[in-house]
Design a protein around this motif. Structure first.
Motif, mmCIF file in Angstrom:
data_model
loop_
_atom_site.group_PDB
_atom_site.id
_atom_site.type_symbol
_atom_site.label_atom_id
_atom_site.label_comp_id
_atom_site.label_asym_id
_atom_site.label_seq_id
_atom_site.Cartn_x
_atom_site.Cartn_y
_atom_site.Cartn_z
ATOM 1 N N ILE A 147 38.102 21.314 36.556
ATOM 2 C CA ILE A 147 38.987 21.718 35.459
ATOM 3 C C ILE A 147 38.548 21.065 34.157
ATOM 4 C CG2 ILE A 147 41.351 21.555 34.568
ATOM 5 C CD1 ILE A 147 42.313 21.823 37.491
ATOM 6 N N LYS A 148 38.184 19.775 34.211
ATOM 7 C CA LYS A 148 37.753 19.077 33.003
ATOM 8 C C LYS A 148 36.454 19.666 32.451
ATOM 9 C CE LYS A 148 41.004 16.421 31.984
ATOM 10 N NZ LYS A 148 41.688 16.650 30.694
ATOM 11 N N PHE A 149 35.556 20.066 33.349
ATOM 12 C CA PHE A 149 34.316 20.685 32.871
ATOM 13 C C PHE A 149 34.628 21.970 32.103
ATOM 14 C CE2 PHE A 149 30.790 23.625 33.091
ATOM 15 C CZ PHE A 149 29.745 22.844 32.619
ATOM 16 N N ILE A 175 30.642 15.741 29.351
ATOM 17 C CA ILE A 175 31.270 14.612 28.650
ATOM 18 C C ILE A 175 32.760 14.551 28.958
ATOM 19 C CG2 ILE A 175 31.891 13.752 26.351
ATOM 20 C CD1 ILE A 175 29.140 14.814 25.404
ATOM 21 N N SER A 176 33.408 15.717 29.046
ATOM 22 C CA SER A 176 34.843 15.745 29.355
ATOM 23 C C SER A 176 35.125 15.129 30.719
ATOM 24 C CB SER A 176 35.360 17.192 29.325
ATOM 25 O OG SER A 176 35.365 17.700 28.015
ATOM 26 N N ILE A 177 34.221 15.340 31.670
ATOM 27 C CA ILE A 177 34.389 14.715 32.992
ATOM 28 C C ILE A 177 34.286 13.196 32.861
ATOM 29 C CG2 ILE A 177 33.418 14.495 35.315
ATOM 30 C CD1 ILE A 177 32.449 17.380 35.093
ATOM 31 N N ARG A 178 33.327 12.736 32.073
ATOM 32 C CA ARG A 178 33.140 11.289 31.883
ATOM 33 C C ARG A 178 34.357 10.660 31.219
ATOM 34 N NH1 ARG A 178 27.426 9.320 29.684
ATOM 35 N NH2 ARG A 178 28.300 7.394 30.563
ATOM 36 N N PHE A 179 34.952 11.372 30.249
ATOM 37 C CA PHE A 179 36.116 10.843 29.542
ATOM 38 C C PHE A 179 37.291 10.578 30.490
ATOM 39 C CE2 PHE A 179 35.293 12.406 24.910
ATOM 40 C CZ PHE A 179 34.244 11.502 24.825
#
Length: 506
Positions: A147-149, A175-179
């Motif tokens: 979902i974040k991806f 990057i959204s996954i890392r956040f």
């Protein structure tokens, strides 16, 4: 040269979700909502979703919608297959090469495929043979990371559909996954298609900004694309081949748009709204010109959006003439009536409607309309004028049959008065003298009839028209008992068969 910025193109995204009942529960609804939220702020994105997707649904949905990005959300197997649903909602897998072959059929418009499912790298590589950018996953990925991806991907996506934009969107998704402090930011994988596939897509994207393949700007664009192709590792021959095919297709498409627009305008001159027959004909034309529904919608929106312009008195008048030309008299009367509703003193519309009534043998209505045309004497068109109204009313009066002698004489005198007015307005018309001569015969004024028929004969420009006047003269002399003179005129007759004055005895 006309141009339209690339960013004005609507980027169509198709979200396909499949969650078989015999597989693990996913939060696909949450993923779809996140995607919708990210795209809702930009009017140049258009999102369509399809739930509980079956294998047969995939191709049909893509063909109908023609998306630029296909996003699949669901389950994947370690062997690379993507899980769809069967008729009972259970899992049904499609081999990677089978699903890839589908995209070979639609790579004209599909420029990116995002497979947000576990173990989708094998499938992504198979599809990359035909699509320039494909995104998959190297291994299992959690619901939250998936979902974040998607959230990050669509946050950064630009609507220009360029490969640079897609690469940036991919990085944003990771990057959204890392956040979220999730350990799966390296799980998504982006696979670039074959160089010629990517170059072909680059050309398609660049051509979105060009209305016509001509001019200095277009020349500069072609030069830039040629250099881009070389930089991608595409051979000169393939670059020239791809550019040549795309330019030819663009020219044909541009010509097709113009051709469809021309036919639509021509049909609208004859009828409005479009009949079922016309719509079927236009659909056949669309298919023949290989235009998309989007192409046709754009043309129709441009032409049909101004309904006031389509329903002026003049437009209804033109349609009436168009329908009469093809023999649709009742429809012509309907359109002339609409013209009169819009403009109550439109003499030409009254005249043409009267002429239609005359053709149907409804002489009373014809006379009424001719009379209004004469009374208003306003707004005549090329095919009509005051003289033609008197001419037609004279014929209509003469055409009415009645056993009432007084009524018959009244009609003949009304006809005679109109023929006199017709010839007053234009004294060199043979048909006017001929029409008045026929009335004189019925009034038993044969000498006057002979004078008019002789004038018709002298004025007639074509020999074939003179034949009617010859017969009329021969008949009048016969009725006067002057058989020799009747025979002399009959000798001039050159009809399809030889006649003698004996024919008048019938």
């Amino acid at each position: 040269m006309e141009t339209s910025p690339i960013e004005r193109q609507t980027l169509r995204i198709l979200f396909l979700a499949s969650e078989p009942t015999n597989a693990g529960k996913l939060r696909l609804g949450n993923e779809l909502q996140e995607v919708r939220n990210r795209l809702s702020t930009n009017s140049f994105f258009e999102l369509k979703d399809r739930q509980a997707v079956k294998p047969d649904d995939v191709l049909q949905t893509i063909l109908n919608y023609k998306p630029h990005i296909v996003h699949f959300a669901g389950h994947g197997q370690e062997t690379g297959e993507i899980c769809f649903e069967d008729e009972k909602g259970n899992s049904k897998v499609i081999p990677p090469d089978a699903l890839a072959s589908l995209f070979k059929l639609v790579n004209e418009y599909v420029k990116c495929v995002l497979i947000n499912a576990c173990y989708s790298e094998i499938q992504a590589k198979a599809i990359s043979q035909f699509v320039p950018i494909v995104i998959g996953t190297k291994k299992e990925i959690s619901d939250s990371a998936a979902i974040k991806f998607s959230t990050g991907f669509y946050t950064a996506l630009d609507p220009d559909l360029s490969q640079k934009s897609l690469l940036k969107a991919f990085d944003s998704g990771c990057i959204s996954i890392r956040f979220e402090n999730l350990p799966e930011h390296l799980t998504p994988i982006i696979i670039e298609g074959l160089p010629e596939v990517r170059f072909s897509s680059e050309v398609d994207t660049a051509f979105l900004s060009i209305a016509r393949p001509q001019g200095k700007v277009f020349d500069a664009l072609i030069k830039g694309l040629s250099l881009t192709g070389k930089r991608m590792g595409v051979s000169d021959d393939i670059v020239l081949k791809i550019l040549g095919e795309k330019i030819t297709k663009m020219k044909l498409h541009s010509e097709g748009i113009e051709e469809y627009e021309k036919y639509l305008k021509d049909i609208l001159r004859d009828e409005y709204p479009l009949s079922e027959t016309s719509q079927l004909a236009l659909l056949q034309l669309q298919n023949g010109l290989e235009l998309t529904n989007e192409d046709v919608t754009g043309i129709k929106d441009k032409i049909l959006s101004n309904k006031d312009n389509l329903t002026t008195a003049e437009k209804w008048y033109d349609r009436g003439n168009g329908q009469r030309t093809i023999g649709n008299i009742d429809k012509a009367i309907e359109y002339f009536s609409l013209a009169i509703e819009k403009d109550s003193d439109y003499s030409a519309a009254y005249y043409e409607r009267g002429d239609c009534y005359d053709m149907k043998g409804n002489f009373d209505l014809a006379i009424s309309d001719f009379t209004k045309a004469i009374e208003y004497n306003n707004k005549w068109e090329v095919l009509s004028n005051l003289r033609s109204a008197y001419f037609s009313r004279a014929r209509a009066y003469h055409a009415i049959k009645t056993d009432d002698k007084d009524k018959r004489n009244e009609l003949l005198n009304l006809s005679l008065a109109d023929w006199n007015k017709t010839l007053e307005l234009k004294s060199d018309q043979p048909e006017g003298f001929y029409g008045r001569g026929l009335v004189y015969i019925d009034l038993n004024k044969l000498t006057e009839a002979i004078d008019d028929f002789k004038k018709s004969y002298d004025l007639a420009p074509k020999d074939e028209r003179k034949q009617s006047y010859i017969l009329a003269l021969s008949r009048c002399y016969y009725m006067l008992g002057q058989n020799d003179e009747s025979s002399n005129w009959m000798k001039l007759y050159k009809g399809s068969k030889e006649l003698s004055i004996d024919a008048f005895e019938d």
